[in-house]
Design a protein around this motif. Structure first.
Motif, short mmCIF file in Angstrom:
data_model
loop_
_atom_site.label_atom_id
_atom_site.label_comp_id
_atom_site.label_asym_id
_atom_site.label_seq_id
_atom_site.Cartn_x
_atom_site.Cartn_y
_atom_site.Cartn_z
N ALA A 265 6.94 16.09 4.75
CA ALA A 265 7.16 17.45 4.60
C ALA A 265 6.14 18.08 5.54
CB ALA A 265 7.86 17.59 3.55
N LEU A 266 4.97 17.72 4.50
CA LEU A 266 3.76 18.80 4.41
C LEU A 266 3.39 18.83 6.29
CD1 LEU A 266 1.66 17.90 2.17
CD2 LEU A 266 2.68 19.60 1.99
N ARG A 267 3.32 17.84 7.34
CA ARG A 267 2.99 18.42 8.99
C ARG A 267 4.31 18.93 9.46
NH1 ARG A 267 1.30 11.67 9.42
NH2 ARG A 267 -0.62 11.59 8.83
N ALA A 268 5.51 19.53 8.67
CA ALA A 268 6.47 20.02 9.53
C ALA A 268 6.66 21.52 8.22
CB ALA A 268 8.12 19.16 9.10
N GLY A 269 5.40 21.54 7.92
CA GLY A 269 5.46 22.95 6.70
C GLY A 269 6.46 23.38 5.93
N GLU A 270 7.40 21.91 5.60
CA GLU A 270 7.46 22.13 4.38
C GLU A 270 7.23 21.84 2.94
OE1 GLU A 270 11.44 20.57 6.96
OE2 GLU A 270 10.20 19.46 5.91
N ILE A 271 8.18 22.82 1.84
CA ILE A 271 7.27 21.28 0.45
C ILE A 271 7.74 20.88 0.00
CG2 ILE A 271 7.19 23.49 -1.32
CD1 ILE A 271 7.07 26.32 -0.33
N PRO A 272 7.93 20.05 -0.24
CA PRO A 272 8.37 18.50 -0.46
C PRO A 272 8.98 19.31 -2.51
CG PRO A 272 6.29 17.92 -0.44
CD PRO A 272 6.38 19.41 -0.05
N VAL A 273 10.08 18.68 -2.41
CA VAL A 273 10.58 19.31 -3.66
C VAL A 273 11.16 17.24 -4.65
CG1 VAL A 273 11.96 20.34 -5.61
CG2 VAL A 273 11.02 21.16 -3.44
N LEU A 274 9.96 16.73 -5.30
CA LEU A 274 10.96 16.22 -5.95
C LEU A 274 11.60 15.96 -7.38
CD1 LEU A 274 7.51 15.74 -4.12
CD2 LEU A 274 7.55 13.41 -5.03
N SER A 275 11.95 14.60 -7.74
CA SER A 275 12.68 14.41 -8.53
C SER A 275 11.50 13.17 -9.49
CB SER A 275 13.84 13.30 -8.40
OG SER A 275 13.57 12.36 -7.64
N PRO A 276 11.77 13.53 -10.99
CA PRO A 276 10.93 12.56 -11.76
C PRO A 276 11.81 10.73 -11.88
CG PRO A 276 12.15 14.27 -13.42
CD PRO A 276 12.45 14.65 -11.67
N MET A 277 11.42 10.89 -10.95
CA MET A 277 12.14 9.16 -10.46
C MET A 277 10.83 8.38 -9.94
SD MET A 277 14.89 10.03 -11.40
CE MET A 277 15.99 8.68 -10.50
#
Length: 642
Positions: A265-277
């Protein structure tokens, strides 16, 4: 009799207004290449070197005007948010050191023998040629602010639920940070969802998609990461380790291979949004405490960056790569910062986790458990994360109402308002609100030494000489401390210190409490040590006796009567601006400026006794004291070799 100018009193009884110095701070920002040079006040004066720098920037780069109708509202807000950060010269250099271009090593100049020129060739070489009219390339410093060369990461905890409007505000802050080079790795938590309840996973996915939609609405690229990235349980080997820790071990862990989705995601210029899993031992994805996920991510990202060859703030890295080492931890919720007993429940401004963590727990009021239910758990999260992050990193707890404060924190790495300022100055633009952010630093232990024999003299000498850039006259200096020292306040391993002496006052029973030295190592200037040290000085001198002066620094724990604190500074000392804001008043004495802080408990007692009448500009007990102080202060011998 010492000749001195009319005194100036600061604070609530100030009869003379102090001129704003914000213009000087802005000029410092522009002097190193900030892009907002159009907003310098036209009536502000500046040095010729600064003006030359600004002129050169104007010739090579055009800055967007916030009043330009062609700009989007978000772009105007972005520019104004940078302006409101009001960074100093040191703040700007620190930001550029993390995100700007590094100077390239000079290329070796090849030596070559010049050929002998004939008369015709000499004539051709001397021929007048037209000037080069091509425009110079934009300044790399300016370009680095608008388009940072290096990308760094921040771990962000978003404590839902939020309305769509609130999420838009949060997403706007994330987008602003991305423009400045800080890419967020977001973990979404919803405190209203009961763990194990039916439909829990679907509700979490919906919350994550709402955050992704809000980010995309603000023009960012976002990627939902719905699968588990961390593994449940402490990292193998943690439980057998004998290392002493002052933080909780995360109840989750990662391995470098677990960051495939985040890296992609970071290399694609995207902000990763994660769940608490997290993945349990049976490879099932289960919901865990978001704090454990974030702590495991921080630790794992630091370890992965080391494996990649990045070493925190000193790393050289390709411009296309994102350094996984987290530079900030941001906790965004509806509560805001950590409430402070010293500020009647308003947030702490700056927290030294090393020395204040336990005391904040002990002084946390029962009613705050209802209004700030996650404040203490987030405090512990910050302590755990900062233990793994680089020393220059910080954490911030902020309300969803203050997205622009994230920009100020990134650029300055300082609290919204200095914690060492007197309460009387926290008005107007500096007024505290329940939404004022709390900045948290790993900090240093602070202790009070009562005798000169307790001082490590070689370390104190090194601190003073590095801070003042002068050579200490050892024998008379230590002889004077042996005789007159009241106490010394030391931060960390002599990263900073304050030396307070008791100077005899002719005609007065009580000696003068004199701040002989106040020093911080250059390497610790700007990391909060100055504020930590001054707050401890306040608690031991002019703030003594007040309830909020009972801090755990080995001093008097708030018990006793406060006293006036007096010190002197050279008239041309650049630190005087900082002293002006923290003192009760000052008076100029030729090459010196005498500062003082009035004993606060005495003033509060007298104000309470008089009620609405209040205090007069000059009280009876204050008459003649300046002449006595000046006579004592000018006779204090110099500590330096000539």
């Amino acid at each position: 009799m010492t000749m001195f100018s009319a005194p100036v009193r600061h604070g609530s009884r100030n009869a003379i207004s102090v001129h704003s110095r914000s213009g000087q701070t802005f000029r410092a920002f522009y002097a190193v290449g900030a892009t907002m040079h159009k907003y310098v006040s036209p009536c502000s004066s500046s040095s010729s070197s600064t003006l030359q720098t600004i002129r050169s920037l104007r010739q090579t780069h055009i800055v967007p005007d916030p009043d330009d109708a062609s700009l989007e509202p978000s772009e105007k807000d972005f520019i104004l948010s940078i302006l409101r950060a009001n960074p100093s010269l040191r703040d700007t250099k620190g930001y550029l050191a993390s995100f700007g271009p590094r100077p390239l090593p000079p290329k070796p100049v090849a030596t070559q023998v010049e050929p002998q020129l004939t008369s015709e060739k000499v004539h051709e070489a001397q021929e007048v040629r037209p000037p080069d009219t091509t425009q110079a390339a934009p300044s790399p410093v300016v370009a680095s602010i608008l388009d940072p060369i290096k990308r760094r990461t921040a771990l962000v905890k978003v404590q839902a639920p939020f309305t769509d409007r609130q999420l838009d505000s949060i997403a706007r802050g994330m987008v602003y940070l991305e423009k400045l080079g800080l890419v967020s790795v977001i973990v979404v938590e919803n405190d209203t969802l009961v763990r194990g309840e039916r439909g829990e996973r679907a509700a979490l996915v919906e919350e994550i998609m709402r955050v992704v939609s809000a980010l995309e609405k603000q023009g960012a690229k976002a990627r939902p990461v719905l699968g588990a990235v961390v593994r449940l349980g402490p990292k193998p080997g943690d439980e057998e380790s004998s290392e002493q820790r002052d933080y909780a071990i995360p109840e989750a862990h990662t391995f470098p291979s677990d960051f495939v989705h985040i890296r992609s995601a970071l290399r694609a210029g995207e902000i990763p949004v994660l769940s608490p899993m997290a993945l349990d031992s049976f490879c099932r994805s289960v919901r865990v405490d978001a704090n454990d996920v974030i702590a495991a991510l921080v630790r794992g990202m630091v370890e992965a960056a080391v494996q990649d060859g990045h070493r925190g703030d000193e790393a050289e890295m390709p411009s296309t790569e994102v350094d996984l080492t987290p530079l900030r931890l941001m906790i965004i919720n509806k509560e805001g910062g950590v409430p402070s007993y010293a500020r009647s429940g308003l947030p702490h401004l700056l927290i030294n986790l090393t020395s204040e963590h336990s005391y904040i727990h002990d002084t946390f009021h029962d009613k705050w458990h209802a209004s700030h239910p996650t404040a203490l758990s987030n405090l512990s999260l910050a302590r755990t994360c900062l233990a793994f992050m680089p020393p220059t990193s910080s954490a911030v707890m902020v309300s969803h109402r203050s997205p622009s404060s994230l920009i100020a924190n990134l650029i300055t790495n300082k609290p919204a308002v200095s914690s060492s300022l007197p309460h009387a100055l926290l008005q107007g633009n500096r007024k505290l609100t329940p939404h004022t952010p709390t900045l948290l630093r790993r900090g240093l232990p602070v202790r009070v030494l009562r005798t000169a024999s307790e001082i490590d003299r070689p370390k104190m000498k090194a601190l003073l000489e590095q801070s003042f850039k002068r050579t200490l006259d050892d024998a008379p200096f230590w002889a004077r401390l042996d005789k007159h020292l009241d106490y010394a306040i030391v931060a960390g391993d002599y990263a900073g210190a304050a030396l307070v002496t008791r100077e005899p006052c002719p005609g007065r029973a009580q000696p003068l409490t004199y701040l002989d030295k106040f020093a911080v190592l250059p390497s610790h200037q700007g990391d909060g040590t100055v504020d930590f040290l001054w707050v401890a000085l306040h608690d031991e001198s002019y703030g003594l006796g007040l309830p909020f002066s009972a801090n755990p620094n080995g001093g008097k724990a708030g018990m006793g009567e406060g006293c006036d604190l007096v010190w002197r500074s050279r008239a041309d000392n650049p630190v005087n601006k900082w002293y002006f804001e923290r003192s009760s008043g000052h008076v100029r004495m030729g090459p010196w400026v005498l500062f003082w802080c009035d004993a606060e408990k005495r003033l509060q007692t007298e104000e309470g006794r008089r009620g609405r009448a209040g205090l007069s500009y000059l009280e009876e007990w204050e008459r003649g004291r300046l002449a006595v102080w000046a006579d004592v202060v000018v006779k204090v011998p110099s500590s330096w070799k000539k």
